[in-house]
Design an enzyme around this catalytic site. Sequence first.
Site, mmCIF file in Angstrom:
data_model
loop_
_atom_site.group_PDB
_atom_site.id
_atom_site.type_symbol
_atom_site.label_atom_id
_atom_site.label_comp_id
_atom_site.label_asym_id
_atom_site.label_seq_id
_atom_site.Cartn_x
_atom_site.Cartn_y
_atom_site.Cartn_z
ATOM 1 N N HIS A 90 0.822 -1.213 0.000
ATOM 2 C CA HIS A 90 0.000 0.000 0.000
ATOM 3 C C HIS A 90 0.856 1.263 0.000
ATOM 4 C CE1 HIS A 90 0.558 -0.139 4.480
ATOM 5 N NE2 HIS A 90 0.502 1.166 4.344
ATOM 6 N N ASP A 149 0.359 -7.669 1.845
ATOM 7 C CA ASP A 149 0.682 -6.239 1.809
ATOM 8 C C ASP A 149 2.202 -6.075 1.867
ATOM 9 O OD1 ASP A 149 0.581 -3.523 1.800
ATOM 10 O OD2 ASP A 149 -0.404 -3.308 3.746
ATOM 11 N N GLY A 199 3.137 6.331 9.080
ATOM 12 C CA GLY A 199 4.434 6.448 8.440
ATOM 13 C C GLY A 199 5.369 5.307 8.755
ATOM 14 N N SER A 246 4.676 2.183 8.200
ATOM 15 C CA SER A 246 4.441 1.077 7.267
ATOM 16 C C SER A 246 5.754 0.594 6.690
ATOM 17 C CB SER A 246 3.546 1.526 6.112
ATOM 18 O OG SER A 246 2.207 1.569 6.488
#
Length: 283
Positions: free
Chosen positions: A83, A122, A196, A198
């Site tokens: 993502h 993901d 942030g 991720s």
Amino acid sequence: MPRYRLLSSLGGAALVAGLFLLASPLLGLTTPRAGNPRAETVHKVFPSAVRLQIVAGEQVVRSASGIAFAHDGGRTYVLTNAHVVEPAREWPEGAALRVLPSDGSAGVAANVVARGRVPEADLAVLEVQATLPVTPLAGDDRMELGDDLVVIGAPFGKGLSVAAGIVSQVEYELAENAAAPRRARALKTDAAIGYGSSGGGVFDVPGGRLIGLVEGYRTARVAFGKDAEQYAFDVPMPGETFVAPAAKIRRFLVEKGLGRLAPAEAVAGAQGPVATPAAAKQF
């Protein structure tokens, strides 16, 4: 109501819930005190942590985190979330992806070489035409409930920060037979994570092995006041930070034809060598 949050940041400052141990490259890393396994772990793996930015023109339209985990032919490969690198319709044309090393040096151009489908996988892999420090992916059966770990990410697109916690939940894959090793399908940690983060790396203590990748976290909305004067904000729920474990990452790499970057036979022991950064294409 609890809600699940993906952690890519769209910029701006906000309150980071939880305690972060600031480890900005502007401050540098000092020598850890003897007998402090958590600090020793951070010093071992911190050089391989990176920040990610997607830039359109002069504007940073998205920021997130990543971890350099493999070298191949003079190139470095970075793990992050799918993502994070998913384009947005409102972005201007010509948006570019860059990796910012932990030593504070200039950004390096990056290309997406593999991307999974959210939410099942993901995960994404970036390729950088430079030699950056790496922490190899650990074996598939490293973590148990209660094990200590540290997470390194870049909340809200700012400097890299360190959060500490334990493994709060493990879901295992079904083994083919009783003698087969258990492999984690999903992990949770109580480490406090902010937007942030991720794609931030998750490391075991004291081994310093890359045992997973931050995917997201669950929040609860807190509201106070009345009508037009009402205020609300989301806070992380303890123990509800989601982590993609090493087994899931390795399976993704194999499916994308990148299994050579994390061979199972090469991760039986400690962390691999930390590389010296070489000349890189800079922004």
